[in-house]
Write a protein that holds these residues in place. Structure first.
Motif, PDB file in Angstrom:
ATOM      1  N   PRO A   1      -1.544   4.216  -4.725  1.00 19.94           N
ATOM      2  CA  PRO A   1      -0.565   4.919  -3.878  1.00 19.94           C
ATOM      3  C   PRO A   1       0.645   4.043  -3.558  1.00 19.94           C
ATOM      4  CG  PRO A   1      -2.783   5.351  -3.091  1.00 19.94           C
ATOM      5  CD  PRO A   1      -2.908   4.290  -4.150  1.00 19.94           C
TER       6      PRO A   1
ATOM      7  N   SER B   1      -0.988   1.052   4.953  1.00 20.22           N
ATOM      8  CA  SER B   1      -1.394   2.436   5.245  1.00 20.22           C
ATOM      9  C   SER B   1      -2.547   2.448   6.248  1.00 20.22           C
ATOM     10  CB  SER B   1      -1.841   3.124   3.959  1.00 20.22           C
ATOM     11  OG  SER B   1      -3.080   2.591   3.556  1.00 20.22           O
ATOM     12  N   MET B   2      -2.758   3.588   6.846  1.00 20.73           N
ATOM     13  CA  MET B   2      -3.878   3.731   7.778  1.00 20.73           C
ATOM     14  C   MET B   2      -5.197   3.627   7.022  1.00 20.73           C
ATOM     15  SD  MET B   2      -2.457   3.830  10.639  1.00 20.73           S
ATOM     16  CE  MET B   2      -1.085   2.895   9.992  1.00 20.73           C
TER      17      MET B   2
ATOM     18  N   THR C   1       0.837  -1.212   0.000  1.00 21.54           N
ATOM     19  CA  THR C   1       0.000   0.000   0.000  1.00 21.54           C
ATOM     20  C   THR C   1       0.873   1.263   0.000  1.00 21.54           C
ATOM     21  OG1 THR C   1      -0.136   0.466   2.368  1.00 21.54           O
ATOM     22  CG2 THR C   1      -1.556  -1.304   1.541  1.00 21.54           C
ATOM     23  N   GLY C   2       0.193   2.392   0.105  1.00 22.31           N
ATOM     24  CA  GLY C   2       0.875   3.674   0.006  1.00 22.31           C
ATOM     25  C   GLY C   2       1.489   4.183   1.292  1.00 22.31           C
ATOM     26  N   ALA C   3       1.692   3.323   2.285  1.00 21.67           N
ATOM     27  CA  ALA C   3       2.445   3.735   3.476  1.00 21.67           C
ATOM     28  C   ALA C   3       3.934   3.678   3.151  1.00 21.67           C
ATOM     29  CB  ALA C   3       2.124   2.830   4.658  1.00 21.67           C
ATOM     30  N   SER C   4       4.725   4.243   4.026  1.00 23.08           N
ATOM     31  CA  SER C   4       6.178   4.214   3.845  1.00 23.08           C
ATOM     32  C   SER C   4       6.725   2.879   4.375  1.00 23.08           C
ATOM     33  CB  SER C   4       6.785   5.389   4.633  1.00 23.08           C
ATOM     34  OG  SER C   4       8.165   5.400   4.456  1.00 23.08           O
TER      35      SER C   4
ATOM     36  N   ARG D   1       2.407   1.597   9.225  1.00 23.13           N
ATOM     37  CA  ARG D   1       3.416   2.614   9.510  1.00 23.13           C
ATOM     38  C   ARG D   1       2.764   3.984   9.494  1.00 23.13           C
ATOM     39  NH1 ARG D   1       6.832   6.673   9.619  1.00 23.13           N
ATOM     40  NH2 ARG D   1       5.096   7.598   8.476  1.00 23.13           N
ATOM     41  N   GLU D   2       2.813   4.622  10.607  1.00 18.50           N
ATOM     42  CA  GLU D   2       2.348   6.006  10.745  1.00 18.50           C
ATOM     43  C   GLU D   2       2.853   6.502  12.079  1.00 18.50           C
ATOM     44  OE1 GLU D   2       2.014   8.898   9.823  1.00 18.50           O
ATOM     45  OE2 GLU D   2       0.355   8.465   8.472  1.00 18.50           O
TER      46      GLU D   2
ATOM     47  N   THR E   1      -5.807   1.658   4.292  1.00 20.96           N
ATOM     48  CA  THR E   1      -6.081   0.235   4.064  1.00 20.96           C
ATOM     49  C   THR E   1      -6.387  -0.472   5.377  1.00 20.96           C
ATOM     50  OG1 THR E   1      -4.855   0.096   2.002  1.00 20.96           O
ATOM     51  CG2 THR E   1      -5.013  -1.925   3.275  1.00 20.96           C
TER      52      THR E   1
ATOM     53  N   VAL F   1       4.484   5.313  -4.002  1.00 22.29           N
ATOM     54  CA  VAL F   1       5.449   5.440  -2.901  1.00 22.29           C
ATOM     55  C   VAL F   1       6.631   4.482  -3.121  1.00 22.29           C
ATOM     56  CG1 VAL F   1       5.760   5.332  -0.396  1.00 22.29           C
ATOM     57  CG2 VAL F   1       3.648   6.265  -1.331  1.00 22.29           C
TER      58      VAL F   1
ATOM     59  N   GLU G   1       8.938   6.363  -5.292  1.00 19.24           N
ATOM     60  CA  GLU G   1       9.594   7.470  -4.592  1.00 19.24           C
ATOM     61  C   GLU G   1      10.648   6.972  -3.606  1.00 19.24           C
ATOM     62  OE1 GLU G   1       6.956  10.397  -2.913  1.00 19.24           O
ATOM     63  OE2 GLU G   1       5.733  10.461  -4.733  1.00 19.24           O
TER      64      GLU G   1
ATOM     65  N   THR H   1      -1.701  -1.257  -4.324  1.00 13.17           N
ATOM     66  CA  THR H   1      -2.629  -0.144  -4.576  1.00 13.17           C
ATOM     67  C   THR H   1      -1.936   0.913  -5.452  1.00 13.17           C
ATOM     68  OG1 THR H   1      -1.901   1.104  -2.635  1.00 13.17           O
ATOM     69  CG2 THR H   1      -3.705  -0.489  -2.301  1.00 13.17           C
TER      70      THR H   1
HETATM   71  C1  LIG Z   1       5.710   9.581   0.207  1.00 10.75           C
HETATM   72  C2  LIG Z   1       4.439   9.179   0.919  1.00 10.75           C
HETATM   73  C3  LIG Z   1       4.535   8.518   2.125  1.00 10.75           C
HETATM   74  C4  LIG Z   1       3.384   8.108   2.803  1.00 10.75           C
HETATM   75  N1  LIG Z   1       3.511   7.451   3.987  1.00 10.75           N
HETATM   76  C5  LIG Z   1       2.407   7.016   4.625  1.00 10.75           C
HETATM   77  C6  LIG Z   1       2.540   6.248   5.832  1.00 10.75           C
HETATM   78  O1  LIG Z   1       3.645   5.945   6.311  1.00 10.75           O
HETATM   79  N2  LIG Z   1       1.406   5.802   6.415  1.00 10.75           N
HETATM   80  C7  LIG Z   1       0.149   6.046   5.894  1.00 10.75           C
HETATM   81  O2  LIG Z   1      -0.827   5.591   6.474  1.00 10.75           O
HETATM   82  N3  LIG Z   1       0.002   6.800   4.764  1.00 10.75           N
HETATM   83  C8  LIG Z   1       1.099   7.268   4.126  1.00 10.75           C
HETATM   84  N4  LIG Z   1       0.961   7.996   2.963  1.00 10.75           N
HETATM   85  C9  LIG Z   1      -0.394   8.340   2.504  1.00 10.75           C
HETATM   86  C10 LIG Z   1      -1.062   7.193   1.749  1.00 10.75           C
HETATM   87  O3  LIG Z   1      -0.321   6.868   0.579  1.00 10.75           O
HETATM   88  C11 LIG Z   1      -2.486   7.602   1.371  1.00 10.75           C
HETATM   89  O4  LIG Z   1      -3.286   7.724   2.545  1.00 10.75           O
HETATM   90  C12 LIG Z   1      -3.147   6.647   0.416  1.00 10.75           C
HETATM   91  O5  LIG Z   1      -4.449   7.115   0.115  1.00 10.75           O
HETATM   92  C13 LIG Z   1      -3.224   5.243   0.945  1.00 10.75           C
HETATM   93  O6  LIG Z   1      -3.895   4.476  -0.026  1.00 10.75           O
HETATM   94  P1  LIG Z   1      -3.843   2.889  -0.021  1.00 10.75           P
HETATM   95  O7  LIG Z   1      -4.193   2.425   1.342  1.00 10.75           O
HETATM   96  O8  LIG Z   1      -4.900   2.520  -1.039  1.00 10.75           O
HETATM   97  O9  LIG Z   1      -2.507   2.460  -0.491  1.00 10.75           O
HETATM   98  C14 LIG Z   1       2.107   8.398   2.263  1.00 10.75           C
HETATM   99  C15 LIG Z   1       2.020   9.066   1.034  1.00 10.75           C
HETATM  100  C16 LIG Z   1       3.168   9.455   0.372  1.00 10.75           C
HETATM  101  C17 LIG Z   1       3.044  10.156  -0.948  1.00 10.75           C
END
Ligand SMILES: Cc1cc2nc3c(=O)[nH]c(=O)nc-3n(C[C@H](O)[C@H](O)[C@H](O)COP(=O)(O)O)c2cc1C
Length: 197
Positions: A41, A95-96, A12-15, A130-131, A98, A45, A48, A39
């Protein structure tokens, strides 16, 4: 090598994508087929953080083992059904957003649906959320999942091992994550490194 059941890996889009990459590396080394879903995101990520497209990593993994990637919008993919027997599922990093979708059973995309299936089939589900800082919403979602047996394994560094690099931190985390997923081989892994005294 024993025939292993596939492991569903959700990204997912968490780090924390380095950890996801190392976990898949290790699972392939152990001979587990990987059923991957990422996903939108998550793909962004990954690019990146690791300075490569996920597709490059998938191509490299396919040279080392059995890896199948599904589109996150393909809700008819095999991992959307409990009929496909798996070892379990790892969502790393999680991510939070998901996490919330899994905790509520929203099943809003293939990754969340695969997690929902893993829960209903009582198979191991490991989330690496991760948050920071964590809000009460995040904590309540984690607690409701932990209460039904989902393993919550945040990527917290083992400071007591005095890691000198991110690689060392990740090395120490991978066996913990895979052990939570009931990967027997991970339990036999030697400690990655010892602190200097
Ligand atoms: C560089 C970057 C780092 C991110 N790190 C986090 C993170 O550590 N934890 C988190 O919950 N969201 C993080 N986000 C935000 C999520 O990518 C965003 O909430 C996204 O909608 C999650 O979608 P997903 O659950 O479908 O992957 C980050 C976004 C970017 C661009």
């Amino acid at each position: 090598m024993a025939v292993q059941r596939p492991v569903v890996v959700g990204i997912t889009g968490a780090s924390g994508h380095l950890l996801a990459r190392r976990c898949v590396d290790k699972l392939l080394e152990y001979g587990y087929p990987i059923l991957l879903v990422c996903t939108g995101p998550g793909a962004r990520v990954w690019r990146e953080e690791l300075e490569e497209d996920l597709s490059q990593a998938v191509a490299a993994w396919k040279g080392r083992g059995d890896v199948t990637q599904y589109n996150v919008n393909d809700i008819g993919a095999p991992i959307a059904s409990g009929g496909l027997v798996t070892q379990g599922m790892l969502a790393a990093p999680c991510s939070m957003g998901t996490l919330s979708g899994i905790a509520t059973g929203a099943a809003g995309n293939l990754l969340e649906r695969a997690a929902d299936v893993t829960i209903k089939e009582y198979r191991p589900l490991v989330l690496v959320p991760r948050e920071t800082p964590l809000s009460p919403i995040h904590l309540e979602n984690m607690l409701s999942l932990a209460r039904i047996g989902v393993r919550i394994v945040p990527p917290m560094p083992a400071f007591y091992l005095r890691p000198k690099s991110v690689d060392e931190i990740v090395d120490a985390l991978v066996p913990r994550v895979l052990s939570a997923l009931a990967i027997a081989e991970a339990l036999d892994e030697p400690v990655a490194y010892q602190p200097e005294r």
